[in-house]
Design an enzyme around this catalytic site. Structure first.
Site, PDB file in Angstrom:
ATOM      1  N   CYS A  56     -21.404 -49.326 -16.743  1.00  0.00           N
ATOM      2  CA  CYS A  56     -21.749 -49.587 -15.340  1.00  0.00           C
ATOM      3  C   CYS A  56     -22.108 -51.065 -15.174  1.00  0.00           C
ATOM      4  O   CYS A  56     -22.856 -51.628 -15.984  1.00  0.00           O
ATOM      5  CB  CYS A  56     -22.920 -48.707 -14.917  1.00  0.00           C
ATOM      6  SG  CYS A  56     -23.412 -48.956 -13.191  1.00  0.00           S
ATOM      7  N   CYS A  60     -29.754 -51.958 -13.536  1.00  0.00           N
ATOM      8  CA  CYS A  60     -30.955 -51.120 -13.437  1.00  0.00           C
ATOM      9  C   CYS A  60     -31.667 -51.112 -14.787  1.00  0.00           C
ATOM     10  O   CYS A  60     -31.093 -50.695 -15.796  1.00  0.00           O
ATOM     11  CB  CYS A  60     -30.573 -49.708 -13.031  1.00  0.00           C
ATOM     12  SG  CYS A  60     -29.495 -49.606 -11.564  1.00  0.00           S
ATOM     13  N   CYS A  63     -31.761 -47.939 -17.146  1.00  0.00           N
ATOM     14  CA  CYS A  63     -30.552 -47.137 -17.345  1.00  0.00           C
ATOM     15  C   CYS A  63     -29.777 -47.491 -18.616  1.00  0.00           C
ATOM     16  O   CYS A  63     -29.309 -48.628 -18.768  1.00  0.00           O
ATOM     17  CB  CYS A  63     -29.630 -47.268 -16.134  1.00  0.00           C
ATOM     18  SG  CYS A  63     -28.206 -46.158 -16.232  1.00  0.00           S
ATOM     19  N   CYS A 100     -23.746 -30.499 -10.365  1.00  0.00           N
ATOM     20  CA  CYS A 100     -23.825 -31.910  -9.979  1.00  0.00           C
ATOM     21  C   CYS A 100     -23.004 -32.751 -10.955  1.00  0.00           C
ATOM     22  O   CYS A 100     -23.113 -32.575 -12.170  1.00  0.00           O
ATOM     23  CB  CYS A 100     -25.277 -32.384  -9.992  1.00  0.00           C
ATOM     24  SG  CYS A 100     -26.369 -31.388  -8.949  1.00  0.00           S
ATOM     25  N   CYS A 131     -22.459 -31.140  -5.936  1.00  0.00           N
ATOM     26  CA  CYS A 131     -23.178 -32.390  -5.685  1.00  0.00           C
ATOM     27  C   CYS A 131     -22.525 -33.471  -6.526  1.00  0.00           C
ATOM     28  O   CYS A 131     -22.038 -33.197  -7.631  1.00  0.00           O
ATOM     29  CB  CYS A 131     -24.650 -32.241  -6.055  1.00  0.00           C
ATOM     30  SG  CYS A 131     -25.633 -33.756  -5.851  1.00  0.00           S
ATOM     31  N   CYS A 191     -29.406 -35.876  -1.156  1.00  0.00           N
ATOM     32  CA  CYS A 191     -30.298 -35.718  -2.301  1.00  0.00           C
ATOM     33  C   CYS A 191     -30.777 -37.118  -2.658  1.00  0.00           C
ATOM     34  O   CYS A 191     -29.982 -37.969  -3.055  1.00  0.00           O
ATOM     35  CB  CYS A 191     -29.547 -35.081  -3.470  1.00  0.00           C
ATOM     36  SG  CYS A 191     -30.493 -34.996  -5.005  1.00  0.00           S
ATOM     37  N   ARG A 263     -37.428 -31.631  -6.560  1.00  0.00           N
ATOM     38  CA  ARG A 263     -36.896 -31.334  -7.889  1.00  0.00           C
ATOM     39  C   ARG A 263     -37.716 -31.998  -8.976  1.00  0.00           C
ATOM     40  O   ARG A 263     -37.911 -33.219  -8.976  1.00  0.00           O
ATOM     41  CB  ARG A 263     -35.432 -31.767  -8.004  1.00  0.00           C
ATOM     42  CG  ARG A 263     -34.843 -31.494  -9.396  1.00  0.00           C
ATOM     43  CD  ARG A 263     -33.365 -31.785  -9.452  1.00  0.00           C
ATOM     44  NE  ARG A 263     -32.645 -30.928  -8.532  1.00  0.00           N
ATOM     45  CZ  ARG A 263     -31.682 -31.353  -7.718  1.00  0.00           C
ATOM     46  NH1 ARG A 263     -31.346 -32.623  -7.698  1.00  0.00           N
ATOM     47  NH2 ARG A 263     -31.080 -30.514  -6.920  1.00  0.00           N
TER      48      ARG A 263
END
Length: 350
Positions: A56, A60, A63, A100, A131, A191, A263
């Site tokens: 990616c 972040c 991550c 998901c 999702c 979400c 959640r």
């Protein structure tokens, strides 16, 4: 008398005052509201699968999928359709009602959209809710996924606007809000939640929940993640967050967004059964199921079912029940008389 209110004008000081309540008072308030809308002993179960892992371009700091950090993660291409469907069938057989699918992208490329739409359609044909979390979405992309039948789209705000620049620099807070706007306008359910334990202050946890609660419509699902510290990421050596502060975050989220599913998400692998039980009492009524969340560990399904049995909890059966219209929920709450209400006392009357 019901205390249920659906508001979109929360002030930061009001939210900080909730965080500052004595724990017993906070939990009583959150649990009482939770019982007005939901069965307190039912938990919605989702399974999360990484359909494209690693590489990616975002930075972040939490991550392991960022290409900027050496975490030992092996990159994987977009999974084959049958591989995804095999995982979805397994998830359904294990009791999950929602599947998901997450891809480590800044945003999906147009060449990938036909394949993603087919993936949604094939999973829905199994009788599951769907999702996806694919990064930022344009208005057209959101409409395309909605047209394919995607039920939910996940895009977290992560933290408060004030602390956001200490976590991510490659996309702005407004980028995230714009994606949520596109998702909601398409007709899909939203979400969106965040991560705590990233070195933020208490006021940042309040700020994150303020942003979510003051959206024009509350997210249908609000995942609250505890940071999973991964070697090689800039946040690998942060101090642990006090577990009771995590419980407080769950409880305040339930109070601010009473109609949303909250959640209990990443970080459960390192949570005690007692801590998770407190979170369920505080208003968490959804979990991710399975031994891995994208690339980080999660409790085994057998462990979760064992805990459910000990707590008297049960999985939500079949596709998740759709929330009633806000006015209907408020009317229901106004007339609400729980059969077990005699077991509770009115704390405000003392």
């Amino acid at each position: 008398m019901s205390q249920l209110q659906v508001r979109h004008d929360w002030k930061r000081e009001e939210i900080e005052a909730l965080f500052a309540l004595p724990m017993n008072d906070l939990l009583f308030k959150a649990h009482s509201l939770h019982r007005e809308v939901y069965d307190p002993n039912e938990v919605q179960i989702s399974r999360l699968l990484s359909i494209k892992t690693g590489a990616c371009p975002e930075d972040c700091k939490y991550c392991p999928q960022s290409a900027r950090y050496d975490t030992g993660l092996e990159k994987e291409r977009l999974l084959a359709m049958e591989t995804v469907l095999t995982e979805a069938r397994s998830a359904k057989a294990a009791g999950a009602s929602r599947f998901c699918m997450g891809a480590a992208w800044r945003n999906p490329k147009e060449k990938d959209m036909p394949y993603l739409k087919q993936m949604v359609q094939e999973v829905k044909a199994l009788g599951m809710e769907t999702c996806m979390t694919l990064g930022m979405l344009s208005e057209d992309q959101a409409n395309d996924l909605a047209g394919a039948g995607l039920d939910y789209y996940n895009h977290n705000l992560d933290t408060s606007p004030e602390y956001y620049g200490d976590v991510i620099t490659t996309r702005t807070y407004q980028n995230r809000l714009d994606t949520l706007t596109n998702v909601r306008a398409s007709g899909m359910k939203v979400c969106s939640g965040g991560i705590v334990g990233m070195g933020e202050k208490a006021t940042d946890r309040a700020g994150l929940l303020q942003q979510l609660a003051n959206l024009p419509q509350h997210p249908d699902s609000v995942p609250i993640n505890m940071l999973v510290k991964v070697a090689g990421t800039p946040f690998e050596k942060l101090d642990d967050l006090d577990p009771l502060e995590f419980v407080r975050t769950i409880a305040v989220a339930r109070i601010l967004m009473p109609l949303s599913r909250v959640r209990l998400s990443a970080g459960r692998e390192n949570m005690s059964d007692e801590l998770q039980a407190m979170c369920f009492f505080a208003g968490a009524n959804s979990i991710f199921y399975g031994c891995k969340l994208l690339t980080t560990p999660n409790p085994e399904e057998s462990d979760d079912m064992g805990l459910f049995r000990r707590l008297g909890l049960r999985p939500e059966q079949g596709p998740a029940a759709k929330l009633e219209e806000e006015t209907a929920v408020l009317a229901k709450a106004a007339a609400y008389q729980d059969k077990s209400s005699a077991a509770f006392y009115d704390a405000a009357a003392l």
